[in-house]
Structures are given as C-alpha cells and as structure tokens.
Scaffold this active site. Structure first.
Site, short mmCIF file in Angstrom:
data_model
loop_
_atom_site.label_atom_id
_atom_site.label_comp_id
_atom_site.label_asym_id
_atom_site.label_seq_id
_atom_site.Cartn_x
_atom_site.Cartn_y
_atom_site.Cartn_z
N GLY A 170 -2.57 10.60 -7.74
CA GLY A 170 -1.71 11.56 -8.43
C GLY A 170 -0.29 11.22 -8.05
CD GLU A 179 -10.21 7.84 -9.11
OE1 GLU A 179 -10.46 7.02 -8.21
OE2 GLU A 179 -9.06 8.08 -9.51
CB CYS A 215 -3.97 5.83 -5.70
SG CYS A 215 -2.60 5.00 -6.51
NE ARG A 268 5.73 7.95 -3.66
CZ ARG A 268 6.53 8.63 -4.48
NH1 ARG A 268 7.72 8.98 -4.10
NH2 ARG A 268 6.11 8.98 -5.67
NE ARG A 327 2.88 5.90 -11.67
CZ ARG A 327 1.91 6.59 -12.27
NH1 ARG A 327 1.34 6.13 -13.36
NH2 ARG A 327 1.53 7.74 -11.78
CG HIS A 357 -6.93 5.21 -9.28
ND1 HIS A 357 -6.72 6.56 -9.15
CD2 HIS A 357 -5.71 4.64 -9.20
CE1 HIS A 357 -5.43 6.80 -9.02
NE2 HIS A 357 -4.79 5.65 -9.05
N1 GLN Z 1 2.80 5.96 -7.21
C1 GLN Z 1 2.16 7.21 -6.99
C2 GLN Z 1 2.78 7.95 -5.83
O1 GLN Z 1 3.69 7.49 -5.24
C3 GLN Z 1 0.71 7.00 -6.76
C4 GLN Z 1 0.05 6.52 -8.03
C5 GLN Z 1 -1.38 6.90 -8.17
O2 GLN Z 1 -1.96 7.71 -7.40
N2 GLN Z 1 -2.00 6.36 -9.17
O3 GLN Z 1 2.36 9.02 -5.50
#
Ligand code: GLN
Length: 203
Positions: A54, A179, A86, A113, A142, A177
């Site tokens: 998230g 899931e 993530c 990040r 990301r 991910h």
């Molecule tokens: N880049 C997001 C963050 O910094 C993480 C991306 C993701 O959970 N898919 O929180």
C-alpha cells in the site's frame, strides 16, 4: 486447530492476502480465521500477522495512531510469524530513509522507498527463493530497494543483484507482492515452514 491470522487492513491487498492465507492453511490441513486489523486489541489474539503493501506513510500513521505498532512489536518479540510485503517491508524495517515513516524496527534492514520503481513502475520476474524448489512468480509494484541487510537478517532471494526477500527470526519480508499470484508458497514459508529461531522470545 484453527489458525488465527490478522491482516493489517488500513489499505492495500487485504482480501488477496486473506485468500492466500486461507489457501496456505488449507494446504497444511488447518482452517484459518482471518481478522482484519484496524484498531488495537486484535493483534494479541492472532497466531500470525500480515502487513500488506500500500502506502507506507499511511500504514505507519495508522499503526502509530491506533497503538497497533506496539502490539506488532510484542507479537514478533514473542517469536510469532509476521509476513510483510512491499510497503509492509518498509514499515517493518529499521530505517526507511523517510521521516514520515515511523518504522517498527522488527526487520534488520534499511530501505529506500520507491527506488525500483523509478525505472520501471511494475514488472514480474521468476525468482529463486531459498527454501522453494521452483522459481516464484514475483510481481513488483513500485518496490522498495533494500539498501543494507543487518547481521540479524538473512537474504532469501535477490533480483538484479539486490535483496528482495528477507528473513529475520519470525519475520519474512518481500519487496514484491506474493498475494497477486495464485502461488501461496511465500505465505506457507512465512507461516508454516519456519525453523525455530534461537533468539525467539529474547527480543
Ligand atoms: N512505494 C510504496 C511505499 O513507499 C510501496 C509500494 C507498494 O506497496 N506496492 O509505500
């Protein structure tokens, strides 16, 4: 015996993780009772925890505001499994290089990040993971880059020379991910195939 699993549910892929936990538990002959965590008081009832992806700033804010952060630290200190994916990995780390993220400090890595995502927003790759017989279809969105891996942590998988799956005692964390595919082996690895850690309970 029923497995009580808590999924932190501020945002992100909560239902996908809940389904993956149920399938993984089923493969181990255990029914799963999956609880969504939005307030304090649920974590202490859980055998295993999941911190989804998230937005790490938003997740961190909720955990702090609701007092769930302290409960997750106690859960891990008691040697109980946590799978963090993530943004969940970012929040679990010792340092996220971002003042807006109050890290839980339960995973001995520092992260950057969004670093993978600056070149390619998302991609899928077959990943060799320590403990899995065949490559895992890893979906990166990301994804954070793990800058440093501390002495307490073990790298379970790397992509492009960079660590992307880590174990630190009862914590398994992925920058991808698991899931988002039908493959629940990472959930199994985190929740069922854990080798007891010598330090479990000491932290
Ligand atoms: N880049 C997001 C963050 O910094 C993480 C991306 C993701 O959970 N898919 O929180």
């Amino acid at each position: 015996m029923t497995l009580t699993a808590g999924v932190v549910a501020v945002q992100g892929d909560v239902s996908e993780h809940a389904a993956a936990i149920r399938r993984a538990a089923d493969a181990h002959g255990q029914p799963a009772d999956v609880r969504e965590i939005r307030t304090a008081g649920v974590v202490p009832e859980c055998d295993v925890l999941l911190l989804p992806g998230g937005e790490s700033t938003a997740i961190s804010r909720l955990l702090d505001r609701e007092g769930i952060d302290a409960e997750i630290r106690s859960h891990v200190a008691a040697g109980k499994p946590l799978l963090a994916t993530c943004a969940g990995l970012i929040v679990s780390s010792t340092d996220a290089n971002d003042d807006r993220v109050e890290t839980l400090d339960v995973l001995d890595v520092t992260v950057d990040r969004n670093a993978f995502g600056r070149q390619v927003d998302s991609f899928e790759a077959p990943l060799d993971v320590d403990g899995l017989a065949d490559p895992f279809p890893a979906v990166f969105i990301r994804a954070p880059v793990i800058d440093e891996v501390g002495a307490d942590a073990t790298v379970l998988a790397s992509w492009d020379g960079r660590p992307v799956a880590i174990r630190d005692g009862p914590v398994v964390a992925t920058s991808f991910h698991p899931e988002l595919t039908a493959d629940v082996r990472l959930h199994e690895l985190a929740f069922f195939d854990r080798k007891p850690s010598a330090q479990a309970g000491d932290a």
